[in-house]
Design a protein around this motif. Structure first.
Motif, PDB file in Angstrom:
ATOM      1  N   ASN A 233       0.831  -1.212   0.000  1.00  0.00           N
ATOM      2  CA  ASN A 233       0.000   0.000   0.000  1.00  0.00           C
ATOM      3  C   ASN A 233       0.867   1.264   0.000  1.00  0.00           C
ATOM      4  O   ASN A 233       0.597   2.217   0.726  1.00  0.00           O
ATOM      5  CB  ASN A 233      -0.940   0.033   1.214  1.00  0.00           C
ATOM      6  CG  ASN A 233      -1.782  -1.204   1.296  1.00  0.00           C
ATOM      7  OD1 ASN A 233      -2.213  -1.726   0.257  1.00  0.00           O
ATOM      8  ND2 ASN A 233      -1.997  -1.703   2.500  1.00  0.00           N
ATOM      9  N   GLY A 234       1.952   1.233  -0.746  1.00  0.00           N
ATOM     10  CA  GLY A 234       2.813   2.411  -0.881  1.00  0.00           C
ATOM     11  C   GLY A 234       3.761   2.622   0.289  1.00  0.00           C
ATOM     12  O   GLY A 234       4.513   3.591   0.315  1.00  0.00           O
ATOM     13  N   LYS A 235       3.728   1.726   1.284  1.00  0.00           N
ATOM     14  CA  LYS A 235       4.624   1.857   2.445  1.00  0.00           C
ATOM     15  C   LYS A 235       5.740   0.825   2.363  1.00  0.00           C
ATOM     16  O   LYS A 235       5.503  -0.317   1.941  1.00  0.00           O
ATOM     17  CB  LYS A 235       3.847   1.598   3.741  1.00  0.00           C
ATOM     18  CG  LYS A 235       3.136   2.806   4.260  1.00  0.00           C
ATOM     19  CD  LYS A 235       2.704   2.567   5.690  1.00  0.00           C
ATOM     20  CE  LYS A 235       2.074   3.812   6.263  1.00  0.00           C
ATOM     21  NZ  LYS A 235       1.760   3.697   7.646  1.00  0.00           N
ATOM     22  N   PRO A 236       6.963   1.187   2.827  1.00  0.00           N
ATOM     23  CA  PRO A 236       8.031   0.193   2.795  1.00  0.00           C
ATOM     24  C   PRO A 236       7.846  -0.899   3.858  1.00  0.00           C
ATOM     25  O   PRO A 236       7.544  -0.579   5.012  1.00  0.00           O
ATOM     26  CB  PRO A 236       9.295   1.009   3.090  1.00  0.00           C
ATOM     27  CG  PRO A 236       8.885   2.389   3.402  1.00  0.00           C
ATOM     28  CD  PRO A 236       7.404   2.516   3.268  1.00  0.00           C
ATOM     29  N   VAL A 237       8.032  -2.121   3.428  1.00  0.00           N
ATOM     30  CA  VAL A 237       8.055  -3.250   4.374  1.00  0.00           C
ATOM     31  C   VAL A 237       9.444  -3.858   4.288  1.00  0.00           C
ATOM     32  O   VAL A 237       9.958  -4.118   3.202  1.00  0.00           O
ATOM     33  CB  VAL A 237       6.970  -4.298   4.025  1.00  0.00           C
ATOM     34  CG1 VAL A 237       7.127  -5.540   4.879  1.00  0.00           C
ATOM     35  CG2 VAL A 237       5.588  -3.690   4.204  1.00  0.00           C
ATOM     36  N   VAL A 238      10.057  -4.046   5.459  1.00  0.00           N
ATOM     37  CA  VAL A 238      11.427  -4.560   5.501  1.00  0.00           C
ATOM     38  C   VAL A 238      11.377  -6.043   5.860  1.00  0.00           C
ATOM     39  O   VAL A 238      10.803  -6.420   6.885  1.00  0.00           O
ATOM     40  CB  VAL A 238      12.251  -3.788   6.561  1.00  0.00           C
ATOM     41  CG1 VAL A 238      13.667  -4.333   6.647  1.00  0.00           C
ATOM     42  CG2 VAL A 238      12.269  -2.299   6.233  1.00  0.00           C
ATOM     43  N   ASN A 239      11.988  -6.862   5.002  1.00  0.00           N
ATOM     44  CA  ASN A 239      12.051  -8.300   5.287  1.00  0.00           C
ATOM     45  C   ASN A 239      13.434  -8.626   5.838  1.00  0.00           C
ATOM     46  O   ASN A 239      14.437  -8.532   5.119  1.00  0.00           O
ATOM     47  CB  ASN A 239      11.801  -9.105   4.008  1.00  0.00           C
ATOM     48  CG  ASN A 239      10.410  -8.827   3.454  1.00  0.00           C
ATOM     49  OD1 ASN A 239       9.440  -8.761   4.207  1.00  0.00           O
ATOM     50  ND2 ASN A 239      10.323  -8.631   2.142  1.00  0.00           N
ATOM     51  N   PHE A 240      13.476  -8.960   7.125  1.00  0.00           N
ATOM     52  CA  PHE A 240      14.756  -9.274   7.763  1.00  0.00           C
ATOM     53  C   PHE A 240      15.109 -10.743   7.550  1.00  0.00           C
ATOM     54  O   PHE A 240      14.212 -11.599   7.425  1.00  0.00           O
ATOM     55  CB  PHE A 240      14.674  -8.976   9.266  1.00  0.00           C
ATOM     56  CG  PHE A 240      14.601  -7.505   9.573  1.00  0.00           C
ATOM     57  CD1 PHE A 240      15.745  -6.724   9.610  1.00  0.00           C
ATOM     58  CD2 PHE A 240      13.379  -6.889   9.829  1.00  0.00           C
ATOM     59  CE1 PHE A 240      15.682  -5.358   9.887  1.00  0.00           C
ATOM     60  CE2 PHE A 240      13.301  -5.527  10.109  1.00  0.00           C
ATOM     61  CZ  PHE A 240      14.459  -4.759  10.136  1.00  0.00           C
ATOM     62  N   ALA A 241      16.415 -11.024   7.556  1.00  0.00           N
ATOM     63  CA  ALA A 241      16.860 -12.414   7.404  1.00  0.00           C
ATOM     64  C   ALA A 241      16.550 -13.201   8.674  1.00  0.00           C
ATOM     65  O   ALA A 241      16.329 -14.415   8.623  1.00  0.00           O
ATOM     66  CB  ALA A 241      18.356 -12.431   7.122  1.00  0.00           C
ATOM     67  N   GLU A 242      16.523 -12.510   9.818  1.00  0.00           N
ATOM     68  CA  GLU A 242      16.356 -13.194  11.090  1.00  0.00           C
ATOM     69  C   GLU A 242      14.866 -13.372  11.402  1.00  0.00           C
ATOM     70  O   GLU A 242      14.099 -12.403  11.320  1.00  0.00           O
ATOM     71  CB  GLU A 242      17.017 -12.376  12.227  1.00  0.00           C
ATOM     72  CG  GLU A 242      18.523 -12.247  12.097  1.00  0.00           C
ATOM     73  CD  GLU A 242      18.974 -11.296  11.000  1.00  0.00           C
ATOM     74  OE1 GLU A 242      18.167 -10.433  10.597  1.00  0.00           O
ATOM     75  OE2 GLU A 242      20.122 -11.430  10.528  1.00  0.00           O
ATOM     76  N   LYS A 243      14.535 -14.604  11.796  1.00  0.00           N
ATOM     77  CA  LYS A 243      13.128 -14.915  12.098  1.00  0.00           C
ATOM     78  C   LYS A 243      12.561 -14.010  13.179  1.00  0.00           C
ATOM     79  O   LYS A 243      11.409 -13.589  13.110  1.00  0.00           O
ATOM     80  CB  LYS A 243      13.036 -16.374  12.574  1.00  0.00           C
ATOM     81  CG  LYS A 243      12.666 -17.323  11.466  1.00  0.00           C
ATOM     82  CD  LYS A 243      12.042 -18.562  12.056  1.00  0.00           C
ATOM     83  CE  LYS A 243      11.836 -19.561  10.939  1.00  0.00           C
ATOM     84  NZ  LYS A 243      12.429 -20.851  11.221  1.00  0.00           N
ATOM     85  N   LYS A 244      13.418 -13.693  14.210  1.00  0.00           N
ATOM     86  CA  LYS A 244      12.893 -12.898  15.345  1.00  0.00           C
ATOM     87  C   LYS A 244      12.418 -11.516  14.913  1.00  0.00           C
ATOM     88  O   LYS A 244      11.593 -10.900  15.570  1.00  0.00           O
ATOM     89  CB  LYS A 244      13.930 -12.788  16.468  1.00  0.00           C
ATOM     90  CG  LYS A 244      15.217 -12.112  16.082  1.00  0.00           C
ATOM     91  CD  LYS A 244      16.159 -12.020  17.275  1.00  0.00           C
ATOM     92  CE  LYS A 244      17.514 -11.527  16.807  1.00  0.00           C
ATOM     93  NZ  LYS A 244      18.491 -11.365  17.802  1.00  0.00           N
ATOM     94  N   TYR A 245      12.921 -11.017  13.797  1.00  0.00           N
ATOM     95  CA  TYR A 245      12.469  -9.703  13.329  1.00  0.00           C
ATOM     96  C   TYR A 245      11.399  -9.811  12.232  1.00  0.00           C
ATOM     97  O   TYR A 245      10.560  -8.928  12.098  1.00  0.00           O
ATOM     98  CB  TYR A 245      13.664  -8.881  12.814  1.00  0.00           C
ATOM     99  CG  TYR A 245      14.681  -8.559  13.890  1.00  0.00           C
ATOM    100  CD1 TYR A 245      14.282  -7.965  15.079  1.00  0.00           C
ATOM    101  CD2 TYR A 245      16.026  -8.864  13.721  1.00  0.00           C
ATOM    102  CE1 TYR A 245      15.200  -7.683  16.082  1.00  0.00           C
ATOM    103  CE2 TYR A 245      16.965  -8.573  14.717  1.00  0.00           C
ATOM    104  CZ  TYR A 245      16.537  -7.979  15.891  1.00  0.00           C
ATOM    105  OH  TYR A 245      17.445  -7.700  16.876  1.00  0.00           O
ATOM    106  N   GLY A 246      11.450 -10.883  11.454  1.00  0.00           N
ATOM    107  CA  GLY A 246      10.427 -11.128  10.423  1.00  0.00           C
ATOM    108  C   GLY A 246      10.308  -9.988   9.430  1.00  0.00           C
ATOM    109  O   GLY A 246      11.309  -9.440   8.960  1.00  0.00           O
TER     110      GLY A 246
END
Ligand SMILES: Cc1cc2nc3c(=O)[nH]c(=O)nc-3n(C[C@H](O)[C@H](O)[C@H](O)COP(=O)(O)OP(=O)(O)OC[C@H]3O[C@@H](n4cnc5c(N)ncnc54)[C@H](O)[C@@H]3O)c2cc1C
Length: 329
Positions: A233-246
Motif C-alpha cells: 500500500n505504498g509503504k516500505p516493508v522490511v524483510n529481515f533475514a532473522e526470524k525474530k524480526y520477520g
C-alpha cells in the motif's frame, strides 16, 4: 594560467585555498570549482540542524597542523567559520561548475581542467570532492513505488510523526537516531545494525544510543540483516533475514551507510589505485606529478573528519611549496 585549481569547496577545498594564500599564493591565482550552488554541500545536506560538530569525529585526535582548526561547534558555527575563511582570504569560488575531465600536458607541466562551463589551465590541481557525492546504497533492490520513502540523509524533508527505520552502525546512524527521536518530532524510531555491538561509534554517540533505548525512545534491532524491501500500500516493508524480526512495515527508511571514493572519476584522470584506495605519496600527491587528493579522499578506510581535511590541505601545500611553487614561509 592559475597556480592552483581546487576541485570541491568543502572543508578540504576551502582550507586548501586558505593554506595557499597563507603560503603567499595570490588569491587571483587560486580558483575553487564547486559543483553545487553553495560551499560545504556535504555539511549542509547531511548534518542535522541541531548536530554538534565534534572535533574528535571518528576518534581522530583533534590536533590542527595548519591555519584552520575546529573545536566542538554547532552546524551553523562551522558553516560561518568556512564562510569567513572564503571571505577573509578573497577566495574565488565558481559555483555550479562540475569538473568532468583533467588532462596533464607533459611539455608545459600543467593541467587542463574541463568543466560544464569552461576550460581552465593550472600548474597544480588538488581534488577535494569528498566521498558523499554518491552515498553507499544497499545491495538489494529498492522498489520504485517506495523510492521517495527511502532516504540517504535527514534534511531532504522534515521527518515528523513517522515510524522510521535507520540502517547503519556508525556515528552518522547514531546522530540520525538522536535527531529523529527528539520528543517534539513525535517519531517512532528503530535502528537496524548487522552486528552485536557498536564498535565504530565514538563514546558519546554510543552512550546517546543507550540513553535513548533506556528512555524508550529508540528500539534497537541488533544482529539484523535486511534481505529485501517491498511495497505494501505504498509503504516500505522490511524483510529481515532473522526470524525474530520477520517483516516490519515503516513509514520511512533512512540509510546511514557512508560513501565511497569516486573511483571511476579518479581512474579516468589516470590516478593509480591499490585495491579500493588511491595510491598517495608524501603530502597526498598522486602518481601524477602536481596532482593531489585531500580531505576524505586521502583518509583511507577509516574515513575522514573536518580536522583531517584541514590538516591534509596543510600537508599538500607544504609539498607543493617544496617541489612546485615559490612560496613565502
Ligand atoms: C552525517 C555526518 C556527520 C558528520 N559529523 C562530523 C563531525 O561531527 N565532525 C567532523 O569532523 N566530521 C564529521 N563528518 C565528516 C566530515 O563531514 C567530512 O570528513 C568532511 O566534510 C570532508 O571534507 P571534504 O572537503 O573532503 O569533502 P566534502 O565535505 O564532502 O566536500 C566535497 C565538496 O566537493 C563538491 N564536489 C563533488 N564533486 C565535485 C566535482 N566533480 N566538481 C566540483 N565540485 C565537486 C561537493 O559538492 C562538496 O561541496 C560527518 C559526516 C557525515 C556524513
Amino acid at each position: 594560467m592559475y597556480e592552483i585549481i581546487i576541485i570541491g569547496a568543502g572543508p578540504a577545498g576551502i582550507s586548501m585555498g586558505v593554506e595557499a594564500h597563507n603560503f603567499g599564493v595570490s588569491p587571483d591565482k587560486i580558483l575553487i570549482l564547486e559543483k553545487s550552488g553553495e560551499h560545504s554541500f556535504t555539511i549542509k545536506k547531511y548534518y542535522s540542524d541541531k548536530k554538534t560538530v565534534t572535533a574528535n569525529f571518528k576518534g581522530f585526535t583533534p590536533v590542527c597542523t595548519g591555519v584552520m582548526c575546529l573545536t566542538d561547534s554547532s552546524k551553523h558555527e562551522t558553516i560561518s567559520y568556512l564562510d569567513k575563511a572564503i571571505e577573509d582570504n578573497n577566495l574565488n569560488v565558481h559555483y555550479n561548475e562540475t569538473v568532468y575531465k583533467i588532462e596533464r600536458n607533459e611539455s608545459t607541466k600543467s593541467f587542463k581542467i574541463y568543466t560544464n562551463k569552461n576550460i581552465y589551465e593550472s600548474r597544480i590541481v588538488t581534488i577535494a570532492v569528498g566521498i558523499l557525492g554518491k552515498p553507499n546504497k544497499p545491495d538489494y533492490k529498492i522498489p520504485n513505488e517506495i523510492k521517495e520513502k527511502v532516504l540517504f540523509d535527514i534534511t531532504t524533508f522534515e521527518i515528523k510523526n513517522s515510524k522510521v527505520l535507520v540502517v547503519g552502525g556508525g556515528d552518522s546512524a547514531s546522530e540520525y537516531c538522536q535527531f529523529l527521536a527528539e520528543e517534539k518530532e513525535n517519531n517512532n524510531v528503530y535502528l537496524s545494525y548487522r552486528r552485536k555491538e557498536f564498535s565504530r561509534m565514538n563514546l558519546l554517540n554510543k552512550e546517546s544510543i543507550e540513553a535513548l533505548v533506556k528512555e524508550g525512545k529508540l528500539t534497537l534491532l541488533l544482529e539484523s540483516n535486511i534481505n529485501s524491501l517491498e511495497s505494501k500500500n505504498g509503504k516500505p516493508v522490511v524483510n529481515f533475514a532473522e526470524k525474530k524480526y520477520g517483516s516490519m512495515p515503516f513509514d520511512l527508511i533512512v540509510y546511514a551507510l557512508g560513501g565511497s571514493t569516486p573511483e571511476n572519476f579518479l581512474k579516468m584522470i589516470g590516478i593509480e589505485f591499490n585495491g579500493p584506495h588511491p595510491v598517495l605519496k608524501e603530502g597526498y600527491e598522486t602518481n601524477i606529478p602536481g596532482m593531489f587528493l585531500i580531505g576524505d579522499l586521502s583518509a583511507g578506510k577509516k574515513g575522514g573528519s573536518i580536522i583531517w581535511a584541514f590538516n591534509s590541505a596543510n600537508s599538500a601545500m607544504q609539498q607543493i611549496c617544496k617541489n612546485y611553487l615559490q612560496c613565502e614561509t
